[in-house]
Design an enzyme around this catalytic site. Structure first.
Site, mmCIF file in Angstrom:
data_model
loop_
_atom_site.group_PDB
_atom_site.id
_atom_site.type_symbol
_atom_site.label_atom_id
_atom_site.label_comp_id
_atom_site.label_asym_id
_atom_site.label_seq_id
_atom_site.Cartn_x
_atom_site.Cartn_y
_atom_site.Cartn_z
ATOM 1 N N GLU A 181 0.823 -1.211 0.000
ATOM 2 C CA GLU A 181 0.000 0.000 0.000
ATOM 3 C C GLU A 181 0.858 1.262 0.000
ATOM 4 O O GLU A 181 1.931 1.284 0.615
ATOM 5 C CB GLU A 181 -0.879 0.020 1.255
ATOM 6 C CG GLU A 181 -1.852 -1.122 1.294
ATOM 7 C CD GLU A 181 -2.470 -1.344 2.665
ATOM 8 O OE1 GLU A 181 -3.658 -1.679 2.722
ATOM 9 O OE2 GLU A 181 -1.777 -1.190 3.671
ATOM 10 N N ASP A 209 -7.213 -4.983 8.921
ATOM 11 C CA ASP A 209 -6.857 -3.716 8.267
ATOM 12 C C ASP A 209 -6.802 -3.854 6.756
ATOM 13 O O ASP A 209 -6.061 -3.144 6.084
ATOM 14 C CB ASP A 209 -5.505 -3.204 8.813
ATOM 15 C CG ASP A 209 -4.369 -4.202 8.607
ATOM 16 O OD1 ASP A 209 -4.633 -5.307 8.095
ATOM 17 O OD2 ASP A 209 -3.221 -3.867 8.939
HETATM 18 P P1 NAD Z 1 2.883 -10.860 13.261
HETATM 19 O O1 NAD Z 1 2.715 -11.809 12.131
HETATM 20 O O2 NAD Z 1 4.261 -10.550 13.738
HETATM 21 O O3 NAD Z 1 2.046 -11.365 14.514
HETATM 22 C C1 NAD Z 1 0.719 -11.791 14.442
HETATM 23 C C2 NAD Z 1 0.461 -12.809 15.520
HETATM 24 O O4 NAD Z 1 -0.932 -13.150 15.504
HETATM 25 C C3 NAD Z 1 1.231 -14.131 15.322
HETATM 26 O O5 NAD Z 1 2.031 -14.402 16.457
HETATM 27 C C4 NAD Z 1 0.113 -15.178 15.142
HETATM 28 O O6 NAD Z 1 0.452 -16.445 15.689
HETATM 29 C C5 NAD Z 1 -1.043 -14.516 15.876
HETATM 30 N N1 NAD Z 1 -2.385 -14.990 15.512
HETATM 31 C C6 NAD Z 1 -2.904 -15.215 14.281
HETATM 32 N N2 NAD Z 1 -4.203 -15.609 14.380
HETATM 33 C C7 NAD Z 1 -4.509 -15.582 15.712
HETATM 34 C C8 NAD Z 1 -5.689 -15.857 16.447
HETATM 35 N N3 NAD Z 1 -6.819 -16.225 15.856
HETATM 36 N N4 NAD Z 1 -5.655 -15.735 17.789
HETATM 37 C C9 NAD Z 1 -4.509 -15.357 18.439
HETATM 38 N N5 NAD Z 1 -3.361 -15.099 17.783
HETATM 39 C C10 NAD Z 1 -3.354 -15.205 16.429
HETATM 40 O O7 NAD Z 1 2.145 -9.515 12.802
HETATM 41 P P2 NAD Z 1 2.293 -8.031 13.424
HETATM 42 O O8 NAD Z 1 3.351 -7.262 12.723
HETATM 43 O O9 NAD Z 1 2.310 -8.122 14.914
HETATM 44 O O10 NAD Z 1 0.909 -7.409 12.931
HETATM 45 C C11 NAD Z 1 -0.300 -7.843 13.491
HETATM 46 C C12 NAD Z 1 -1.462 -7.297 12.702
HETATM 47 O O11 NAD Z 1 -1.550 -5.881 12.875
HETATM 48 C C13 NAD Z 1 -1.335 -7.521 11.201
HETATM 49 O O12 NAD Z 1 -2.576 -7.995 10.732
HETATM 50 C C14 NAD Z 1 -1.022 -6.155 10.640
HETATM 51 O O13 NAD Z 1 -1.491 -6.010 9.319
HETATM 52 C C15 NAD Z 1 -1.744 -5.261 11.622
HETATM 53 N N6 NAD Z 1 -1.238 -3.894 11.721
HETATM 54 C C16 NAD Z 1 -2.157 -2.902 11.819
HETATM 55 C C17 NAD Z 1 -1.728 -1.602 11.957
HETATM 56 C C18 NAD Z 1 -2.735 -0.496 12.133
HETATM 57 O O14 NAD Z 1 -2.393 0.673 12.082
HETATM 58 N N7 NAD Z 1 -3.986 -0.816 12.377
HETATM 59 C C19 NAD Z 1 -0.366 -1.288 11.983
HETATM 60 C C20 NAD Z 1 0.547 -2.348 11.911
HETATM 61 C C21 NAD Z 1 0.096 -3.647 11.788
#
Ligand code: NAD
Length: 348
Positions: free
Chosen positions: A64, A235
C-alpha cells in the site's frame, strides 16, 4: 522547513539509526511524543489532503501507498501486510516513508518505517484509548503476540497507565517471546492459554493478530459491558478479527471513514452504519465514551496523517541528534537545465 541545500542531499534514517533514536529518547517518552504529534495533526484535520490508501492486492497480502499533505509538506509511506511471511522468517509488515517540501517538490527525509509503524500504531491506539477506555482501566488483554504486541503493551503503559497485560496467541512461542521481552518493563505479564482466559478482568482488549481472512478472534459472548476494544489486526478487505455482533452493540470510532469502511472491522457492516471520527473526539466536537457500560471500539487501520506526524517528528529528532546519513538521491546540477552536462562531466 528550510530550503534544500544546493547538493540536495536527503537525510536518511536507517533501521540502526531509528533504534539508536528510540534508545536516546527512551521508548516510553517517544511513544508519548508520537501520540502528542499525531493528536496535534488530528486537531488540524481540515488542513490535510486525505485519501484512502492505494492498495495492490495479491493472494499472499497487500502493498500500500499512504500519501497526504498539509499544503506545505508532503508525505507518503510504503507498507506491506503479508500474514504468511512469518513462516518464511520474514516480517508481516515492513515500511519506509518519505517527506518532501511542497514548494519545490524536493524530498527532505527518507526513513525506515517498520519500527516507526509499530511505534506510531501503539501511540495511536493508546491515545485513542485515553479518550475511550473506561476510567481507571489497568488491565489489558493482548490477543496476537507478534511483532506489534510489545509496542502496544508499552504504549498503553506509558499513555494510559495500564499495569497488567494478559497475553494470548495461537502460537505459545509468540506469547513466550512477548512475555520475555516485557520482563523488566514494570508491567505485570500474565501468559494465558486461551483467548477466553486472556480477557478475564480486562477493561481493554487489544486484538493484533495477522490472518488474511474474516477471523473471529473475539466472539460476541466474550465482550462484556464497559470494555474498550482496540482492534488493530483487521486492516484489509477480507481480513477482520471481531464477530459482527460485537460491532452491532459497540460505539465505533475510526480514523478516516472512507478508508476504514473498506479495510476495517466495519467492512462487515452496512456502508452507512454510524461511526465517530476520532479527530472530532480529540477536538471536543463529538463525545467519546458516554457511559461506564458502553462498549467502545477503536477500529484501527492506520491512516496517512499518523505516518506524516511520525515522520515530521523523526526529522526534527534526527536533526537534533545527527542520527541520519545524507543520501545522494536527487540529481541537482548547478545549472538546473544542464542535467545532460552533469552526466557528461561525470565520465571523467
Ligand atoms: P505478526 O505476524 O508478527 O504477529 C501476528 C500474531 O498473531 C502471530 O504471532 C500469530 O500467531 C497470531 N495470531 C494469528 N491468528 C490468531 C488468532 N486467531 N488468535 C490469536 N493469535 C493469532 O504480525 P504483526 O506485525 O504483529 O501485525 C499484526 C497485525 O496488525 C497484522 O494484521 C497487521 O497487518 C496489523 N497492523 C495494523 C496496523 C494499524 O495501524 N492498524 C499497523 C501495523 C500492523
Amino acid at each position: 522547513m528550510s530550503a534544500p541545500s544546493r547538493l540536495a542531499m536527503v537525510p536518511f534514517v536507517s533501521v540502526a539509526q531509528m533504534m539508536q533514536l528510540v534508545h536516546r529518547i527512551g521508548l516510553a517518552a517517544m511513544l508519548r511524543d508520537l501520540a502528542d504529534a499525531i493528536e496535534a495533526d488530528f486537531l488540524r484535520w481540515e488542513d490535510f489532503d486525505k485519501t484512502a490508501r492505494i492498495p495492490a492486492h495479491s493472494r499472499e497480502g497487500v502493498i500500500e501507498l499512504m500519501p497526504t499533505s498539509d499544503g506545505e509538506v508532503y508525505g507518503f509511506k510504503y507498507v506491506n501486510g503479508h500474514p504468511g511471511n512469518m513462516k518464511e522468517g520474514l516480517q508481516t509488515v515492513t515500511a519506509f516513508g518519505l517527506l518532501a517540501e511542497m514548494r519545490t517538490g524536493y524530498p527532505v527525509l527518507l526513513s525506515e518505517m517498520t519500527l516507526l509503524t509499530a511505534l506510531r500504531t501503539a501511540a495511536m491506539s493508546a491515545r485513542a484509548a485515553r479518550h475511550l477506555a473506561p476510567a481507571g482501566a489497568r488491565v489489558m488483554a493482548v490477543i496476537g503476540n507478534g511483532a506489534q504486541a510489545e509496542f502496544q503493551c508499552i504504549g498503553f503503559q506509558a499513555i494510559c497507565g495500564i499495569d497488567t497485560v494478559r497475553l494470548y496467541d495461537i502460537d505459545p512461542a509468540a506469547t513466550a517471546k512477548c512475555a520475555r521481552n516485557l520482563a523488566g518493563s514494570g508491567l505485570r505479564v500474565i501468559p494465558c492459554a486461551t483467548a477466553e482466559e486472556a480477557i478475564e478482568g480486562a477493561q481493554i482488549i487489544t486484538t493484533v493478530t495477522a490472518d488474511k481472512r474474516n477471523a473471529t478472534v473475539l466472539g460476541d459472548n466474550m465482550v462484556g459491558s464497559g470494555v474498550h476494544l482496540n482492534a488493530v489486526g483487521g486492516d484489509c478487505p477480507g481480513k477482520t478479527e471481531l464477530h459482527r455482533d460485537i460491532l452491532l452493540r459497540a460505539r465505533i470510532f475510526v480514523e478516516y471513514p472512507p478508508q476504514t469502511r473498506i479495510e476495517g472491522e466495519i467492512q462487515q457492516l452496512a456502508p452507512d452504519h454510524p461511526v465517530t471520527e476520532l479527530w472530532q473526539v480529540m477536538a471536543g466536537t463529538a463525545p467519546g465514551r458516554e457511559s461506564a457500560t458502553q462498549v467502545t471500539l477503536f477500529d484501527s487501520v492506520g491512516f496517512a496523517i499518523e505516518d506524516f506526524a511520525a515522520l515530521r517528528y523523526v526529522l526534527e529528532k534526527a536533526r537534533e541528534t545527527g542520527l541520519y546519513t545524507e543520501l545522494d538521491m536527487v540529481a541537482d546540477p548547478d545549472d538546473p537545465r544542464d542535467l545532460f552536462g552533469m552526466l557528461q562531466r561525470a565520465a571523467g
